[in-house]
Design a protein around this motif. Structure first.
Motif, PDB file in Angstrom:
ATOM      1  N   GLY A 168       0.726  -1.007  -0.128  1.00 31.29           N
ATOM      2  CA  GLY A 168      -0.226   0.081  -0.074  1.00 31.29           C
ATOM      3  C   GLY A 168       0.871   1.269  -0.032  1.00 31.29           C
ATOM      4  O   GLY A 168       0.568   2.156  -0.839  1.00 31.29           O
ATOM      5  N   LYS A 169       1.860   1.475   0.828  1.00 33.39           N
ATOM      6  CA  LYS A 169       2.732   2.486   1.032  1.00 33.39           C
ATOM      7  C   LYS A 169       3.520   2.617  -0.434  1.00 33.39           C
ATOM      8  O   LYS A 169       3.620   3.953  -1.030  1.00 33.39           O
ATOM      9  CB  LYS A 169       3.780   2.393   2.079  1.00 33.39           C
ATOM     10  CG  LYS A 169       2.906   2.228   3.433  1.00 33.39           C
ATOM     11  CD  LYS A 169       4.052   2.556   4.432  1.00 33.39           C
ATOM     12  CE  LYS A 169       5.225   1.771   4.544  1.00 33.39           C
ATOM     13  NZ  LYS A 169       4.686   0.194   4.799  1.00 33.39           N
ATOM     14  N   GLY A 170       3.879   1.556  -1.016  1.00 36.00           N
ATOM     15  CA  GLY A 170       4.533   1.765  -2.325  1.00 36.00           C
ATOM     16  C   GLY A 170       3.582   2.331  -3.410  1.00 36.00           C
ATOM     17  O   GLY A 170       4.020   3.075  -4.230  1.00 36.00           O
ATOM     18  N   TYR A 171       2.306   1.547  -3.473  1.00 34.56           N
ATOM     19  CA  TYR A 171       1.434   2.102  -4.463  1.00 34.56           C
ATOM     20  C   TYR A 171       0.945   3.700  -4.045  1.00 34.56           C
ATOM     21  O   TYR A 171       1.140   4.649  -5.255  1.00 34.56           O
ATOM     22  CB  TYR A 171      -0.029   1.530  -4.463  1.00 34.56           C
ATOM     23  CG  TYR A 171      -1.102   1.835  -5.112  1.00 34.56           C
ATOM     24  CD1 TYR A 171      -0.751   1.821  -6.647  1.00 34.56           C
ATOM     25  CD2 TYR A 171      -2.393   2.180  -4.724  1.00 34.56           C
ATOM     26  CE1 TYR A 171      -1.889   2.317  -7.374  1.00 34.56           C
ATOM     27  CE2 TYR A 171      -3.048   2.893  -5.510  1.00 34.56           C
ATOM     28  CZ  TYR A 171      -3.074   2.789  -6.689  1.00 34.56           C
ATOM     29  OH  TYR A 171      -4.035   3.232  -7.725  1.00 34.56           O
ATOM     30  N   LEU A 233      13.017   2.575  -4.516  1.00 33.35           N
ATOM     31  CA  LEU A 233      13.904   1.788  -3.314  1.00 33.35           C
ATOM     32  C   LEU A 233      13.191   1.550  -2.249  1.00 33.35           C
ATOM     33  O   LEU A 233      12.816   2.438  -1.487  1.00 33.35           O
ATOM     34  CB  LEU A 233      15.126   2.397  -2.999  1.00 33.35           C
ATOM     35  CG  LEU A 233      16.065   1.748  -2.056  1.00 33.35           C
ATOM     36  CD1 LEU A 233      16.655   0.434  -2.861  1.00 33.35           C
ATOM     37  CD2 LEU A 233      17.286   2.448  -1.563  1.00 33.35           C
ATOM     38  N   VAL A 234      12.722   0.363  -2.076  1.00 38.32           N
ATOM     39  CA  VAL A 234      11.806   0.054  -1.042  1.00 38.32           C
ATOM     40  C   VAL A 234      12.562  -0.987   0.048  1.00 38.32           C
ATOM     41  O   VAL A 234      12.999  -1.902  -0.334  1.00 38.32           O
ATOM     42  CB  VAL A 234      10.595  -0.374  -1.309  1.00 38.32           C
ATOM     43  CG1 VAL A 234       9.763  -1.320  -0.028  1.00 38.32           C
ATOM     44  CG2 VAL A 234       9.703   0.416  -2.005  1.00 38.32           C
ATOM     45  N   SER A 235      12.574  -0.501   1.236  1.00 39.94           N
ATOM     46  CA  SER A 235      12.956  -1.408   2.305  1.00 39.94           C
ATOM     47  C   SER A 235      12.281  -2.149   3.204  1.00 39.94           C
ATOM     48  O   SER A 235      11.329  -1.207   3.923  1.00 39.94           O
ATOM     49  CB  SER A 235      14.318  -0.552   3.137  1.00 39.94           C
ATOM     50  OG  SER A 235      15.504  -0.316   2.254  1.00 39.94           O
ATOM     51  N   GLU A 276       5.467  -0.172  -5.806  1.00 37.19           N
ATOM     52  CA  GLU A 276       4.334  -0.885  -5.268  1.00 37.19           C
ATOM     53  C   GLU A 276       5.026  -2.292  -5.394  1.00 37.19           C
ATOM     54  O   GLU A 276       4.747  -3.180  -4.627  1.00 37.19           O
ATOM     55  CB  GLU A 276       3.059  -0.778  -6.353  1.00 37.19           C
ATOM     56  CG  GLU A 276       2.177  -1.889  -6.245  1.00 37.19           C
ATOM     57  CD  GLU A 276       0.959  -1.860  -7.374  1.00 37.19           C
ATOM     58  OE1 GLU A 276       0.556  -2.942  -7.558  1.00 37.19           O
ATOM     59  OE2 GLU A 276       0.694  -0.754  -7.487  1.00 37.19           O
ATOM     60  N   LEU A 277       5.718  -2.737  -6.614  1.00 37.17           N
ATOM     61  CA  LEU A 277       6.168  -3.908  -6.937  1.00 37.17           C
ATOM     62  C   LEU A 277       7.401  -4.441  -5.900  1.00 37.17           C
ATOM     63  O   LEU A 277       7.575  -5.240  -5.409  1.00 37.17           O
ATOM     64  CB  LEU A 277       6.587  -4.291  -8.370  1.00 37.17           C
ATOM     65  CG  LEU A 277       7.311  -5.282  -8.639  1.00 37.17           C
ATOM     66  CD1 LEU A 277       6.610  -6.486  -8.345  1.00 37.17           C
ATOM     67  CD2 LEU A 277       7.931  -5.274 -10.424  1.00 37.17           C
TER      68      LEU A 277
END
Length: 327
Positions: A168-171, A233-235, A276-277
């Motif tokens: 959700g946060k990525g989206y 970039l997601v952690s 999101e991905l």
């Protein structure tokens, strides 16, 4: 998350520029967010900032599972009873989530949010291992029934729930970026959704957005940094929500196949065009483990990953470029 504070420190060292900056920190989806926007004029930067924040607030109202009037809450409330007609946007998000579940062989699963979950992740020490409900009665992404023609979603099991904590946060970061970068005068910006980063353009005086890689050992020097140029970039990490049981540390990320908290990985970061991905894949890496997880990443184009293991060692995908000295 750690990247949040790191980005702020690097930003503080940038030279002054004729470009105008608008920035704000705020709370959303139960987390801290930060948005920074550069534009030619102050009014343009402020307008883009306001539009980006409003867009993320709109998305929270759509996907929230704790706001009783959201479409997601309605799906959960009607589990085992009837299908719920939902907005096209939410239907498409659920369909994409199911595709990621298939890609990761179920390691990522939005349906793993069962009612009456026994797990509490507040940094506490469990005295007794809780009784785990049978997985078959609560979660399986393949059981989420989506009718595109009728535009409905149905959860056939009354104990089944869905939640968008894994993407959700990525989206929201993706949607805010897409909106702001098209606005008049905007030249660059970054959305930081509590560690879910997405950016565009270049900050003044820089070739990209530089994000350092910090060790889970706070005493260790940074390993290096990644330079973002339009990527996300997601952690995901176990350093905010966890518990100890019999001397072992358990992360808040649940393995959908076992119903148990994951172990072995302290943090996983994914670099790719979509936050999101990347958000979903970072969660899946905890479940898949370093071998299977990185093997999957290496098969995907334009996607890289970096993992800190529980012993403070690290592993990364084959094509990731970690810079050692900031120029």
């Amino acid at each position: 998350m750690r990247l949040y504070f790191l980005f702020f420190l690097l930003f503080a060292s940038w030279p002054l520029s004729a470009q105008k900056l608008a920035q704000k920190q705020f709370q959303l989806m139960g987390c801290w967010f930060e948005v920074k926007v550069f534009a030619q004029e102050e009014e343009e930067a402020q307008a883009a900032l306001a539009a980006g924040i409003a867009e993320m607030q709109r998305i929270e109202a759509l996907i929230s599972s704790w706001q009783p009037n959201s479409a997601t809450s309605q799906i959960n409330a009607q589990a085992g009873q009837q299908a719920v007609r939902v907005p096209t946007e939410l239907l498409a998000l659920i369909q994409r989530a199911k595709k990621i579940s298939a890609l990761t062989d179920g390691a990522f699963d939005i349906s793993f949010a069962p009612k009456n979950s026994p797990w509490q992740f507040k940094g506490q020490t469990l005295e007794k291992w809780p009784k785990i409900p049978p997985k078959a009665s609560s979660a399986n992404w393949q059981n989420i029934q989506v009718d595109e023609l009728a535009q409905t979603v149905f959860l056939p099991d009354s104990l089944m729930q869905i939640g968008f904590g894994g993407l959700g946060k990525g989206y929201a970061a993706d949607r805010a970026k897409a909106l702001m970068q098209k606005m008049p005068g905007v030249t660059a910006g970054l959305v930081n959704a509590s560690g879910d980063l997405n950016c565009w353009g270049q900050p003044p005086g820089k070739a990209g957005w530089n994000i350092q890689i910090l060790s889970p050992d706070k005493q260790a020097p940074p390993l290096g940094y990644l330079q973002l140029n339009g990527q996300a970039l997601v952690s995901s990490g176990d350093y905010e929500k966890f518990f100890y049981y019999q001397g072992r540390r358990y992360a808040h990320i649940i393995n959908p196949k076992t119903g148990l908290p994951t172990q072995g990985i302290q943090s996983a970061s994914v670099l790719c065009p979509s936050a999101e991905l990347a958000d979903a894949l970072a969660t899946a890496l905890f479940v898949l483990g370093p071998d299977k997880g990185l093997a999957l990443i290496d098969q995907l184009e334009h996607i890289e990953a970096f993992i800190w293991l529980s012993d403070n060692s690290y592993r990364c995908s084959k094509n990731i470029e970690i810079k050692r000295d900031e120029k």
